[in-house]
Design a protein around this motif. Structure first.
Motif, PDB file in Angstrom:
ATOM      1  N   LEU A  53       0.839  -1.195   0.000  1.00 47.53           N
ATOM      2  CA  LEU A  53       0.000   0.000   0.000  1.00 47.53           C
ATOM      3  C   LEU A  53       0.872   1.242   0.000  1.00 47.53           C
ATOM      4  O   LEU A  53       1.850   1.311   0.750  1.00 47.53           O
ATOM      5  N   ILE A  55       0.291   5.320   0.536  1.00 47.05           N
ATOM      6  CA  ILE A  55      -0.627   6.414   0.875  1.00 47.05           C
ATOM      7  C   ILE A  55       0.021   7.699   0.395  1.00 47.05           C
ATOM      8  O   ILE A  55       1.133   8.038   0.811  1.00 47.05           O
ATOM      9  N   GLU A  68      -2.661  10.079  -8.351  1.00 39.81           N
ATOM     10  CA  GLU A  68      -3.135   8.701  -8.251  1.00 39.81           C
ATOM     11  C   GLU A  68      -3.367   8.112  -9.642  1.00 39.81           C
ATOM     12  O   GLU A  68      -2.943   6.984  -9.937  1.00 39.81           O
ATOM     13  N   ASN A  79      -1.557  -0.179  -5.376  1.00 42.28           N
ATOM     14  CA  ASN A  79      -2.603   0.032  -4.377  1.00 42.28           C
ATOM     15  C   ASN A  79      -2.344   1.400  -3.750  1.00 42.28           C
ATOM     16  O   ASN A  79      -1.465   1.543  -2.903  1.00 42.28           O
ATOM     17  N   ARG A  81      -3.760   4.947  -1.913  1.00 41.60           N
ATOM     18  CA  ARG A  81      -4.818   5.547  -1.093  1.00 41.60           C
ATOM     19  C   ARG A  81      -4.503   7.025  -0.937  1.00 41.60           C
ATOM     20  O   ARG A  81      -3.387   7.385  -0.584  1.00 41.60           O
ATOM     21  N   TYR A 103      -7.170   3.318   9.847  1.00 41.54           N
ATOM     22  CA  TYR A 103      -6.864   2.256   8.874  1.00 41.54           C
ATOM     23  C   TYR A 103      -6.554   0.954   9.611  1.00 41.54           C
ATOM     24  O   TYR A 103      -6.027   0.974  10.723  1.00 41.54           O
TER      25      TYR A 103
END
Length: 324
Positions: A53, A55, A68, A79, A81, A103
């Protein structure tokens, strides 16, 4: 441990991420300041090829969406966020941290890449000088509020990391000015002086964070190189850059005076600081060209007494103790 390559001035972030793909695999990484045409974006893009992930953060969600989309176009498996984060507002930092703390995933690596524009005197919503507020105080509070998320990533073989994108230019300044850090003075303000001070604060915070965590968190700071990014192309930043001969009269890089890196080269050292296992036993270190370069740190930015004082002063500014 397998043999890893030696890195240099021309090494790209992609090359570093490929070298450490196994170290990045399964990790959750939060990177501040990920607008297009910046080294934070490139850092996010290359890490997203391997991480569990990534962010990405920014104060403008519209710009964040563009980042993004660009990452997902290049890395369909990414992935990503989005997290709205305004580092120039302590309330904004607290709001973003509360979201991250909701989260389910731990945070393995927190990368402080965002920086305020170098320009005329400005204050944050909390009355701090813009650069010290955005580049140091906001990140300090964010780290403090996310420390449990970082510690949750700990395993017997893994220590979470916090990375501060500083600058070799810190050495041109006088270090942190404790007279004005909480009480900015427009009369004595210098745009580049404020930049040098903020970057000194980044190095000192990495040193003190590593010390205070007693091995629970490894923090690093770094010089990314001189790079022509979105931050030094802003209209308000150009005069200060020209005054220091970083940019020419045409607003373009002064290649006669400085050796410039591309954005892919400029993001390389951040990725190394975040994932190189060879530096795990050297927390608090400063990197340049993707290698440890502690000898390049000015004495005012490596003094443990100053680092401790800065920590205490910053705790007073945010109104919270940062303990483990």
């Amino acid at each position: 441990m397998s043999a890893f390559p030696e890195f240099s001035f021309i090494t790209t972030a992609d090359e570093v991420a490929t070298a450490f793909s196994q170290e990045i695999k399964g990790r959750n990484v939060l990177i501040t300041g990920t607008s297009l045409n910046g080294i934070g974006f490139e850092t996010a893009r290359v890490i997203a090829k391997h991480a569990n992930l990534v962010i990405i953060t920014g104060y403008n969600d519209g710009r964040l969406k563009l980042s993004e989309e660009a990452i997902k176009k290049d890395v369909p498996t990414a992935n990503i966020r989005r997290l709205t984060l305004d580092l120039a507002s302590l309330a904004g930092v607290r709001k973003a941290a509360a979201e991250v703390n909701s989260y389910s995933e731990p945070i393995h690596v927190l990368i402080h890449n965002a920086a305020a524009t170098i320009g005329p005197f400005k204050v944050t919503t909390d009355g701090l000088e813009s650069q010290i507020g955005t580049d140091h105080v906001g990140p300090f509070l964010l780290t403090k509020l996310l420390v449990s998320k970082l510690l949750a990533a700990t395993t017997p073989s893994y220590t979470p990391r916090v990375v501060f994108v500083s600058s070799g230019a810190h050495a041109f300044g006088q270090g942190v000015n404790f007279d004005t850090i909480g009480r900015p003075n427009p009369e004595t303000y210098s745009s580049m002086g404020a930049y040098f001070e903020a970057k000194s604060a980044n190095i000192l915070t990495a040193i003190e964070l590593s010390k205070r965590s007693k091995g629970a968190i490894n923090a690093y700071s770094l010089h990314p190189g001189i790079i022509f990014t979105n931050i030094n192309q802003k209209e308000e930043a150009i005069p200060a850059m020209q005054a220091f001969d970083i940019l020419g009269r045409d607003g373009l890089p002064n290649e006669e005076k400085f050796q410039w890196k591309t954005i892919p080269q400029g993001a390389a050292t951040t990725v190394a600081a975040a994932f190189d296992p060879r530096i795990s036993d050297k927390p608090g270190s400063y990197l340049d060209d993707s290698k440890i370069a502690n000898e390049a740190v000015a004495s005012h930015s490596s003094d443990p007494v100053i680092a401790e004082r800065l920590w205490t002063v910053t705790e007073k500014i945010i109104g919270e103790k940062f303990t483990f």
